[in-house]
Design an enzyme around this catalytic site. Structure first.
Site, mmCIF file in Angstrom:
data_model
loop_
_atom_site.group_PDB
_atom_site.id
_atom_site.type_symbol
_atom_site.label_atom_id
_atom_site.label_comp_id
_atom_site.label_asym_id
_atom_site.label_seq_id
_atom_site.Cartn_x
_atom_site.Cartn_y
_atom_site.Cartn_z
ATOM 1 N N LYS A 274 0.816 -1.218 0.000
ATOM 2 C CA LYS A 274 0.000 0.000 0.000
ATOM 3 C C LYS A 274 0.847 1.264 0.000
ATOM 4 O O LYS A 274 0.527 2.233 -0.699
ATOM 5 C CB LYS A 274 -0.934 0.004 1.215
ATOM 6 C CG LYS A 274 -2.063 -0.990 1.073
ATOM 7 C CD LYS A 274 -2.992 -0.960 2.269
ATOM 8 C CE LYS A 274 -4.091 -2.004 2.071
ATOM 9 N NZ LYS A 274 -4.982 -2.091 3.248
ATOM 10 N N ASP B 100 -5.051 0.246 12.358
ATOM 11 C CA ASP B 100 -6.184 -0.654 12.524
ATOM 12 C C ASP B 100 -6.146 -1.372 13.873
ATOM 13 O O ASP B 100 -6.871 -2.320 14.085
ATOM 14 C CB ASP B 100 -6.205 -1.684 11.387
ATOM 15 C CG ASP B 100 -4.912 -2.476 11.329
ATOM 16 O OD1 ASP B 100 -4.049 -2.281 12.209
ATOM 17 O OD2 ASP B 100 -4.761 -3.286 10.412
ATOM 18 N N CYS C 2 -11.973 -8.331 16.865
ATOM 19 C CA CYS C 2 -12.199 -7.675 15.580
ATOM 20 C C CYS C 2 -13.677 -7.378 15.411
ATOM 21 O O CYS C 2 -14.532 -8.197 15.710
ATOM 22 C CB CYS C 2 -11.744 -8.588 14.453
ATOM 23 S SG CYS C 2 -9.979 -8.830 14.442
#
Ligand SMILES: [Zn+2]
Lengths: 339, 66
Positions: A83, A126, A182
């Protein structure tokens, strides 16, 4: 490129002006994470004329990113482009004279300190574990940083400055994040855009020294249910806080506790890190596992093993898809990579 | 009882305290910052802090995604 014209609308804006624009062009900002939040924030900063951008990310582009990670394309996903690299390429298309340093890898304390000095750190991460590390690094070096996170249609943000107010650890009351699970509720792009927009606005205020305009609150919203909230959190400042209190110890900079295998939220994958003294070579691994090799570029290689996919990076990390959990990921890593 | 929660008027049926409200909103397992009528309610007082009709409650919960 005529920079006078390029930034003319921003310069006309009363809050920035000629002197504010100059400050932006002289500033160095580190964005950590180049997922949905980080890539958007990086784009806004580059378009705004930021002097220097450092972008750190450990992941590569996948098709499921394209719904919200606006710098990336199908070609990036097909090529497994990291990325940070895909972002840099696109950002230079947008502004060819931008100064952009990238790191394909984990943001650990040493990596981050190597990127200093900087005027500001912006969170596009994240996970909370790394955020507490950023919190400690930023406070130790007396740099402001801007927390932002989102899930579903919900997002929140908070600006930490070394001069005043509680830090992220004060707000979270130091509770360890081991129980962090999560979220599986998906995410829509406008929620990301909202959070990034507030982070970038706070960044502009900080970088142009418009300190009076800083929001000064913990802020959240839900773009689907139309709820929003803004709370003054001064009373949560803890004088004994190990990050921002009177005698700080910066516990998150002792990175040794960092897990060797880690479930990546929203990725349906597990990241495994090599043992400290282990040497990993992409070439040797590719040679040894020719029949499993499905893709390779200068940063990583992809092995398809049974129904699992192992993506090995140059720094020895692997992101493993299709495993039932961290134990299976670790054992697959040991079998095919070593350690 | 009717309260204003994050700017929206809501009817709360099953909660008498801040702790119960967090349960009802399914954010009890998350890190939260709670404000009742302009004053932050510390976490250790969530079980004791009662709710009254007309309260203005702000609740922000932390998430990790990005
Ligand atoms: Zn603190």
């Amino acid at each position: 490129m005529n920079t006078e014209e390029r930034f003319s609308r921003q310069r006309l804006f009363h809050g920035i002006g000629r002197s504010g624009q100059k400050k932006l062009e002289e500033s160095h900002v580190i964005v950590i994470g180049a997922g949905a939040l980080g890539s958007l924030t990086a784009e806004s900063l580059v378009r705004a004329g930021i002097g220097r951008l450092t972008l750190i990310d450990r992941d590569y582009v996948e098709v499921s990113n394209l719904q919200r990670q606006q710098l990336y394309t199908e070609a990036d996903a097909a090529a497994y482009t990291p990325k940070a690299e895909a972002a840099k390429r696109r950002l230079l298309d947008i502004r060819s004279n931008a100064v952009i340093d990238i790191i394909v890898g984990e943001a650990d304390p040493a990596v981050l300190e190597n990127c200093l000095p900087a005027d500001l750190i912006i969170d596009g991460l994240d996970n909370m574990e790394t955020r507490l590390m950023i919190n400690d690094t930023a406070l130790k070096h007396r740099i402001p940083w801007i927390y932002g996170a989102c899930v579903g249609a919900y997002g929140l943000s908070y600006t930490v400055t070394p001069e005043e107010g509680p830090c992220l650890r004060c707000l979270m009351k130091g509770i360890p994040m081991e129980g962090e699970t999560c979220d599986t509720m998906g995410i829509i792009a406008p929620a990301v855009q909202f959070v990034s927009a507030t982070q970038v606005t706070e960044a502009m205020k900080l970088l142009t020294h418009s300190f009076k305009q800083l929001r000064g609150t913990l802020w959240s919203f839900d773009v689907w249910s139309n709820e929003s909230s803004s709370i003054r959190v001064d009373s949560l400042q803890d004088v004994h806080c190990p990050s921002c209190g009177e005698s700080p110890t910066y516990p998150a900079l002792a990175w040794s506790g960092r897990s060797k295998a880690e479930t990546l939220c929203g990725r349906d994958a597990v990241q495994v890190k090599p043992l400290p003294d282990m040497q990993v070579s992409l070439e040797r691994t590719a040679d040894a596992h020719k029949k499993h090799l499905s893709k390779a570029n200068q940063h990583l290689l992809v092995l398809n093993i049974e129904n699992k996919r192992l993506v090995l990076f140059k720094d020895g990390r692997a992101i493993i898809h299709g495993v039932s959990g961290e134990v299976e990921a670790r054992s697959l890593y040991q079998r095919y990579i070593g350690g | 009882m009717q309260i204003t929660l994050n700017g929206q008027i809501q009817n709360i049926e099953n909660s008498q305290t801040v702790a119960e409200l967090l349960e009802e909103l399914q954010v009890a397992h998350k890190k939260t910052v709670v404000e009742r009528n302009g004053i932050i309610v510390m976490e250790e007082l969530h079980k004791e802090e009662g709710l009254k009709d007309g309260d203005r409650i702000e609740i922000i919960h932390f998430v990790g995604g990005g």
